[in-house]
Design a protein around this motif. Sequence first.
Motif, PDB file in Angstrom:
ATOM      1  N   VAL A 270       0.855  -1.177   0.000  1.00  9.60           N
ATOM      2  CA  VAL A 270       0.000   0.000   0.000  1.00  9.60           C
ATOM      3  C   VAL A 270       0.895   1.232   0.000  1.00  9.60           C
ATOM      4  O   VAL A 270       1.688   1.428   0.917  1.00  9.60           O
ATOM      5  CB  VAL A 270      -0.934   0.015   1.233  1.00  9.60           C
ATOM      6  N   ASN A 271       0.773   2.017  -1.037  1.00  8.56           N
ATOM      7  CA  ASN A 271       1.554   3.241  -1.175  1.00  8.56           C
ATOM      8  C   ASN A 271       0.862   4.356  -0.393  1.00  8.56           C
ATOM      9  O   ASN A 271      -0.291   4.699  -0.680  1.00  8.56           O
ATOM     10  CB  ASN A 271       1.625   3.594  -2.665  1.00  8.56           C
ATOM     11  N   ASP A 272       1.548   4.934   0.595  1.00 12.48           N
ATOM     12  CA  ASP A 272       0.879   5.925   1.448  1.00 12.48           C
ATOM     13  C   ASP A 272       0.648   7.269   0.755  1.00 12.48           C
ATOM     14  O   ASP A 272       0.077   8.184   1.351  1.00 12.48           O
ATOM     15  CB  ASP A 272       1.637   6.122   2.762  1.00 12.48           C
ATOM     16  N   SER A 273       1.062   7.392  -0.508  1.00 14.18           N
ATOM     17  CA  SER A 273       0.795   8.628  -1.254  1.00 14.18           C
ATOM     18  C   SER A 273      -0.486   8.540  -2.076  1.00 14.18           C
ATOM     19  O   SER A 273      -0.888   9.513  -2.709  1.00 14.18           O
ATOM     20  CB  SER A 273       1.980   8.969  -2.170  1.00 14.18           C
ATOM     21  N   TRP A 274      -1.145   7.368  -2.088  1.00 12.81           N
ATOM     22  CA  TRP A 274      -2.405   7.233  -2.805  1.00 12.81           C
ATOM     23  C   TRP A 274      -3.512   8.003  -2.100  1.00 12.81           C
ATOM     24  O   TRP A 274      -3.469   8.229  -0.888  1.00 12.81           O
ATOM     25  CB  TRP A 274      -2.810   5.766  -2.911  1.00 12.81           C
ATOM     26  N   ALA A 275      -4.518   8.377  -2.853  1.00 12.33           N
ATOM     27  CA  ALA A 275      -5.673   9.091  -2.301  1.00 12.33           C
ATOM     28  C   ALA A 275      -6.943   8.445  -2.832  1.00 12.33           C
ATOM     29  O   ALA A 275      -6.908   7.630  -3.756  1.00 12.33           O
ATOM     30  CB  ALA A 275      -5.612  10.571  -2.706  1.00 12.33           C
ATOM     31  N   MET A 276      -8.069   8.816  -2.235  1.00  9.78           N
ATOM     32  CA  MET A 276      -9.351   8.331  -2.731  1.00  9.78           C
ATOM     33  C   MET A 276      -9.610   8.878  -4.130  1.00  9.78           C
ATOM     34  O   MET A 276      -9.181   9.982  -4.465  1.00  9.78           O
ATOM     35  CB  MET A 276     -10.462   8.750  -1.779  1.00  9.78           C
ATOM     36  N   PRO A 277     -10.301   8.092  -4.983  1.00  8.80           N
ATOM     37  CA  PRO A 277     -10.987   6.851  -4.635  1.00  8.80           C
ATOM     38  C   PRO A 277     -10.116   5.599  -4.725  1.00  8.80           C
ATOM     39  O   PRO A 277     -10.610   4.496  -4.521  1.00  8.80           O
ATOM     40  CB  PRO A 277     -12.086   6.782  -5.680  1.00  8.80           C
ATOM     41  N   MET A 278      -8.810   5.758  -5.032  1.00  5.24           N
ATOM     42  CA  MET A 278      -7.966   4.577  -5.143  1.00  5.24           C
ATOM     43  C   MET A 278      -7.796   3.896  -3.789  1.00  5.24           C
ATOM     44  O   MET A 278      -7.869   2.667  -3.693  1.00  5.24           O
ATOM     45  CB  MET A 278      -6.601   4.946  -5.730  1.00  5.24           C
TER      46      MET A 278
ATOM     47  N   ARG B 118      -3.423  -8.884   3.767  1.00  3.14           N
ATOM     48  CA  ARG B 118      -2.740  -8.032   4.741  1.00  3.14           C
ATOM     49  C   ARG B 118      -2.166  -6.839   3.985  1.00  3.14           C
ATOM     50  O   ARG B 118      -1.413  -7.008   3.030  1.00  3.14           O
ATOM     51  CB  ARG B 118      -1.612  -8.793   5.437  1.00  3.14           C
ATOM     52  N   PHE B 119      -2.537  -5.642   4.397  1.00  4.91           N
ATOM     53  CA  PHE B 119      -2.117  -4.434   3.701  1.00  4.91           C
ATOM     54  C   PHE B 119      -0.913  -3.822   4.407  1.00  4.91           C
ATOM     55  O   PHE B 119      -1.002  -3.416   5.568  1.00  4.91           O
ATOM     56  CB  PHE B 119      -3.269  -3.443   3.630  1.00  4.91           C
ATOM     57  N   VAL B 120       0.190  -3.759   3.697  1.00  4.16           N
ATOM     58  CA  VAL B 120       1.439  -3.237   4.255  1.00  4.16           C
ATOM     59  C   VAL B 120       1.612  -1.805   3.740  1.00  4.16           C
ATOM     60  O   VAL B 120       1.924  -1.579   2.570  1.00  4.16           O
ATOM     61  CB  VAL B 120       2.648  -4.102   3.835  1.00  4.16           C
ATOM     62  N   VAL B 121       1.381  -0.833   4.623  1.00  6.70           N
ATOM     63  CA  VAL B 121       1.460   0.577   4.240  1.00  6.70           C
ATOM     64  C   VAL B 121       2.914   1.033   4.275  1.00  6.70           C
ATOM     65  O   VAL B 121       3.593   0.898   5.295  1.00  6.70           O
ATOM     66  CB  VAL B 121       0.608   1.446   5.181  1.00  6.70           C
ATOM     67  N   LEU B 122       3.377   1.571   3.142  1.00  8.78           N
ATOM     68  CA  LEU B 122       4.771   1.973   3.000  1.00  8.78           C
ATOM     69  C   LEU B 122       4.871   3.320   2.290  1.00  8.78           C
ATOM     70  O   LEU B 122       4.031   3.643   1.451  1.00  8.78           O
ATOM     71  CB  LEU B 122       5.549   0.938   2.168  1.00  8.78           C
ATOM     72  N   PRO B 123       5.911   4.105   2.592  1.00  3.67           N
ATOM     73  CA  PRO B 123       6.178   5.292   1.778  1.00  3.67           C
ATOM     74  C   PRO B 123       6.474   4.873   0.344  1.00  3.67           C
ATOM     75  O   PRO B 123       7.031   3.794   0.111  1.00  3.67           O
ATOM     76  CB  PRO B 123       7.422   5.906   2.435  1.00  3.67           C
ATOM     77  N   HIS B 124       6.109   5.722  -0.594  1.00  5.26           N
ATOM     78  CA  HIS B 124       6.272   5.381  -2.014  1.00  5.26           C
ATOM     79  C   HIS B 124       7.696   4.935  -2.340  1.00  5.26           C
ATOM     80  O   HIS B 124       7.898   3.965  -3.082  1.00  5.26           O
ATOM     81  CB  HIS B 124       5.896   6.580  -2.881  1.00  5.26           C
ATOM     82  N   MET B 125       8.686   5.599  -1.766  1.00  7.24           N
ATOM     83  CA  MET B 125      10.074   5.317  -2.114  1.00  7.24           C
ATOM     84  C   MET B 125      10.555   3.962  -1.590  1.00  7.24           C
ATOM     85  O   MET B 125      11.598   3.471  -2.008  1.00  7.24           O
ATOM     86  CB  MET B 125      10.983   6.424  -1.562  1.00  7.24           C
ATOM     87  N   ARG B 126       9.779   3.327  -0.699  1.00  7.94           N
ATOM     88  CA  ARG B 126      10.183   2.054  -0.121  1.00  7.94           C
ATOM     89  C   ARG B 126       9.459   0.851  -0.724  1.00  7.94           C
ATOM     90  O   ARG B 126       9.841  -0.292  -0.462  1.00  7.94           O
ATOM     91  CB  ARG B 126       9.946   2.057   1.394  1.00  7.94           C
ATOM     92  N   VAL B 127       8.431   1.104  -1.525  1.00 16.02           N
ATOM     93  CA  VAL B 127       7.599  -0.005  -2.010  1.00 16.02           C
ATOM     94  C   VAL B 127       8.391  -0.956  -2.896  1.00 16.02           C
ATOM     95  O   VAL B 127       8.362  -2.177  -2.703  1.00 16.02           O
ATOM     96  CB  VAL B 127       6.368   0.529  -2.759  1.00 16.02           C
ATOM     97  N   GLU B 128       9.101  -0.411  -3.869  1.00 16.81           N
ATOM     98  CA  GLU B 128       9.836  -1.269  -4.798  1.00 16.81           C
ATOM     99  C   GLU B 128      10.914  -2.071  -4.073  1.00 16.81           C
ATOM    100  O   GLU B 128      11.113  -3.254  -4.340  1.00 16.81           O
ATOM    101  CB  GLU B 128      10.466  -0.421  -5.902  1.00 16.81           C
ATOM    102  N   ARG B 129      11.581  -1.434  -3.120  1.00 17.26           N
ATOM    103  CA  ARG B 129      12.625  -2.127  -2.357  1.00 17.26           C
ATOM    104  C   ARG B 129      12.029  -3.270  -1.538  1.00 17.26           C
ATOM    105  O   ARG B 129      12.611  -4.351  -1.441  1.00 17.26           O
ATOM    106  CB  ARG B 129      13.340  -1.127  -1.443  1.00 17.26           C
ATOM    107  N   ALA B 130      10.854  -3.031  -0.942  1.00 18.73           N
ATOM    108  CA  ALA B 130      10.199  -4.073  -0.152  1.00 18.73           C
ATOM    109  C   ALA B 130       9.782  -5.245  -1.031  1.00 18.73           C
ATOM    110  O   ALA B 130       9.893  -6.412  -0.630  1.00 18.73           O
ATOM    111  CB  ALA B 130       8.981  -3.489   0.562  1.00 18.73           C
ATOM    112  N   LEU B 131       9.320  -4.963  -2.250  1.00 18.60           N
ATOM    113  CA  LEU B 131       8.937  -6.031  -3.163  1.00 18.60           C
ATOM    114  C   LEU B 131      10.151  -6.864  -3.555  1.00 18.60           C
ATOM    115  O   LEU B 131      10.122  -8.099  -3.512  1.00 18.60           O
ATOM    116  CB  LEU B 131       8.282  -5.432  -4.412  1.00 18.60           C
TER     117      LEU B 131
ATOM    118  N   VAL C 226       2.325  -8.985  -3.331  1.00 19.28           N
ATOM    119  CA  VAL C 226       1.595  -8.454  -4.479  1.00 19.28           C
ATOM    120  C   VAL C 226       1.622  -6.923  -4.435  1.00 19.28           C
ATOM    121  O   VAL C 226       1.440  -6.327  -3.373  1.00 19.28           O
ATOM    122  CB  VAL C 226       0.124  -8.924  -4.495  1.00 19.28           C
ATOM    123  N   ARG C 227       1.861  -6.358  -5.586  1.00 23.12           N
ATOM    124  CA  ARG C 227       1.759  -4.901  -5.716  1.00 23.12           C
ATOM    125  C   ARG C 227       0.831  -4.594  -6.867  1.00 23.12           C
ATOM    126  O   ARG C 227       1.063  -5.023  -7.999  1.00 23.12           O
ATOM    127  CB  ARG C 227       3.126  -4.283  -5.974  1.00 23.12           C
TER     128      ARG C 227
END
Length: 241
Positions: free
Chosen positions: A27-35, A64-77, A84-85
């Motif tokens: 979960v990218n914490d920079s997303w906003a509704m309605p996404m 399970r939703f793992v909330v991460l800053p955008h810059m960390r998502v790719e590294r976590a994957l 799943v992303r």
Amino acid sequence: MYKLIAVCLLAISTSLQAEQSPLRFAVNDSWAMPMLRIENDRAVGGILFDLQQRLAAKVGRRARFVVLPHMRVERALNAGEIDVRCYVNPTWNNIKHKRFVWTRPFMTQRDLLVSTKPSNAQVEDLYKERVGTVLGFNYPRLDSLFKGGQIHREDARTQEQTLLKLVAGRFGYAITNERTFHWFNRQLSPDQQLHIHSVVASVPVSCVVRDEPDVPTARLLRAMDEMALDGEFEEILNAYR
């Protein structure tokens, strides 16, 4: 004999435990509704929340939703910390494809150039303008304009913050996705509403799945195909129009 039975039981137990372990969605914490709606660092609603909950249920797992800053998502994957992303296009990231597989697209992402005043401007028409963007987001069409100094990037942490700064007059233009734009505009009075100038990019977005024994990769791919054939993608999207 007893030792063999014990080994077999352990193998079955381990297999069942793996089968029931939750699927970890980025979960990218920079997303906003309605996404996506995030409250107290937890994903609680939105298009991606509904999509991923339904996808996990179809393969017999909990989400399970793992909330991460955008810059960390790719590294976590890449580190195997998430399974799943979703809401991604191959041109946006440096995902190591040998370890991951892509699902079919579930929607089209349209990025818009918007401002507080009506116009038909293209991004190439702007000169020395400050343009609102999201920290860490890639905008391939704008890269050369940013690098050459024709326009200046003004990052905010989230899509919503970018539009709030635009309304507040912090910069003259912003880039935002179409769905967030319409959701945000509904909250404004008619005299405050933002205007679309032009489409900056339009790309299909999919999910990328970690291809490892502990992830039901093939079943996830089939589930996405079934959801498309059954009209479930449109059903979810229509709920947030």
